[in-house]
Design a protein around this motif. Structure first.
Motif, PDB file in Angstrom:
ATOM      1  N   LEU A  27       0.834  -1.202   0.000  1.00  0.00           N
ATOM      2  CA  LEU A  27       0.000   0.000   0.000  1.00  0.00           C
ATOM      3  C   LEU A  27       0.872   1.257   0.000  1.00  0.00           C
ATOM      4  CD1 LEU A  27      -2.860   1.139   0.095  1.00  0.00           C
ATOM      5  CD2 LEU A  27      -2.708   1.073   2.588  1.00  0.00           C
ATOM      6  N   LEU A  28       1.930   1.249   0.789  1.00  0.00           N
ATOM      7  CA  LEU A  28       2.839   2.398   0.827  1.00  0.00           C
ATOM      8  C   LEU A  28       3.486   2.637  -0.535  1.00  0.00           C
ATOM      9  CD1 LEU A  28       4.257   4.545   2.618  1.00  0.00           C
ATOM     10  CD2 LEU A  28       6.050   2.851   2.973  1.00  0.00           C
ATOM     11  N   VAL A  34       1.728   6.303  -7.187  1.00  0.00           N
ATOM     12  CA  VAL A  34       0.595   7.015  -7.798  1.00  0.00           C
ATOM     13  C   VAL A  34       0.589   8.501  -7.464  1.00  0.00           C
ATOM     14  CG1 VAL A  34      -1.928   7.181  -7.747  1.00  0.00           C
ATOM     15  CG2 VAL A  34      -0.846   4.964  -7.989  1.00  0.00           C
ATOM     16  N   THR A  35       1.005   8.862  -6.263  1.00  0.00           N
ATOM     17  CA  THR A  35       0.915  10.271  -5.868  1.00  0.00           C
ATOM     18  C   THR A  35       2.196  11.065  -6.087  1.00  0.00           C
ATOM     19  OG1 THR A  35       1.525   9.812  -3.566  1.00  0.00           O
ATOM     20  CG2 THR A  35      -0.833   9.813  -4.121  1.00  0.00           C
ATOM     21  N   TYR A  36       3.359  10.388  -6.205  1.00  0.00           N
ATOM     22  CA  TYR A  36       4.592  11.152  -6.372  1.00  0.00           C
ATOM     23  C   TYR A  36       5.414  10.739  -7.590  1.00  0.00           C
ATOM     24  CZ  TYR A  36       9.151  13.179  -5.775  1.00  0.00           C
ATOM     25  OH  TYR A  36      10.320  13.848  -6.014  1.00  0.00           O
ATOM     26  N   ASP A  41       7.685  12.690 -12.355  1.00  0.00           N
ATOM     27  CA  ASP A  41       8.519  12.447 -13.529  1.00  0.00           C
ATOM     28  C   ASP A  41       7.804  12.834 -14.818  1.00  0.00           C
ATOM     29  OD1 ASP A  41      10.562  11.587 -11.921  1.00  0.00           O
ATOM     30  OD2 ASP A  41      10.113   9.469 -12.149  1.00  0.00           O
ATOM     31  N   THR A  42       6.531  12.536 -14.912  1.00  0.00           N
ATOM     32  CA  THR A  42       5.765  12.893 -16.106  1.00  0.00           C
ATOM     33  C   THR A  42       5.696  14.405 -16.265  1.00  0.00           C
ATOM     34  OG1 THR A  42       4.456  10.883 -15.870  1.00  0.00           O
ATOM     35  CG2 THR A  42       3.555  12.600 -17.279  1.00  0.00           C
ATOM     36  N   ALA A 136       9.981   3.521 -16.886  1.00  0.00           N
ATOM     37  CA  ALA A 136       9.874   2.069 -16.701  1.00  0.00           C
ATOM     38  C   ALA A 136      10.004   1.708 -15.219  1.00  0.00           C
ATOM     39  CB  ALA A 136      10.950   1.361 -17.523  1.00  0.00           C
ATOM     40  N   LEU A 137      10.919   2.357 -14.509  1.00  0.00           N
ATOM     41  CA  LEU A 137      11.063   2.087 -13.074  1.00  0.00           C
ATOM     42  C   LEU A 137       9.835   2.545 -12.290  1.00  0.00           C
ATOM     43  CD1 LEU A 137      14.822   2.982 -12.513  1.00  0.00           C
ATOM     44  CD2 LEU A 137      13.773   0.711 -12.561  1.00  0.00           C
ATOM     45  N   ASP A 138       9.252   3.677 -12.682  1.00  0.00           N
ATOM     46  CA  ASP A 138       8.027   4.142 -12.017  1.00  0.00           C
ATOM     47  C   ASP A 138       6.908   3.119 -12.177  1.00  0.00           C
ATOM     48  OD1 ASP A 138       9.374   6.447 -11.383  1.00  0.00           O
ATOM     49  OD2 ASP A 138       8.360   7.698 -12.883  1.00  0.00           O
ATOM     50  N   TRP A 139       6.736   2.623 -13.393  1.00  0.00           N
ATOM     51  CA  TRP A 139       5.673   1.651 -13.642  1.00  0.00           C
ATOM     52  C   TRP A 139       5.994   0.306 -13.007  1.00  0.00           C
ATOM     53  CZ3 TRP A 139       0.910   2.729 -14.857  1.00  0.00           C
ATOM     54  CH2 TRP A 139       0.642   3.986 -15.399  1.00  0.00           C
TER      55      TRP A 139
END
Length: 169
Positions: A27-28, A34-36, A41-42, A136-139
């Motif tokens: 969850l963390l 999703v929030t940071y 990055d986008t 890619a790392l974010d996803w």
């Protein structure tokens, strides 16, 4: 006499703790992604690649981003740069991403957003390959968080089912 062996009870307790830990960490990580991670990055990449202005600037400060596992300082640094904005103002801002390529006092080319001069990055930080790897790392973090949530939920369901059976035994 107890119908459930001691090793089964300790395994059961460990399963309950592990499932709750996995749910918490999942969850963390999900909330963080999703929030940071993804929005930050986008936003940086789309704004600077869309309307960013290239200027020369001077690195005013570099602070190590942490330590390595062996206790030595990290090669990556959070750096601040000073540059002249297109309206003539002198601006000092922190780079959006850590880097190991520059040092204090070095003259560098930066890309900044003329509408928000606090948004600054090195051109190499928002290049195609760095952007691709970062996204890619974010996803990957998002997918890992979902897998952790699903595995934690499955383990918790198994734990609760075992607890019901143990109470009936």
């Amino acid at each position: 006499m107890d119908a459930v062996p001691t090793f089964v009870r300790s395994y059961h307790r460990a399963l309950g703790r592990a499932s709750m830990t996995m749910l918490g960490c999942g969850l963390l990580l999900f909330v963080l992604a999703v929030t940071y991670l993804i929005p930050h990055d986008t936003h940086v990449e789309s704004v600077l690649n869309g309307r960013g202005v290239h200027v020369r600037g001077v690195v005013t400060e570099c602070v190590s981003a942490g330590t390595n596992g062996d206790g030595s300082t990290s090669a990556n640094s959070q750096c601040r740069v000073r540059f002249a904005a297109s309206d003539g103002r002198t601006v000092e801002a922190q780079l959006a991403y850590v880097t190991s390529d520059i040092e204090k006092g070095q003259s560098v080319t930066v890309v900044y957003d003329p509408q928000d001069t606090g948004l600054v990055a090195l051109p190499s930080s928002i290049g195609f390959w760095n952007t691709l790897v970062r996204n890619a790392l974010d996803w990957l973090a998002l997918v890992a968080s979902v897998v952790m949530l699903l595995a934690g939920t499955a383990a918790l369901a198994w734990y609760l089912r075992l607890r019901g059976r143990m109470r009936r035994a």
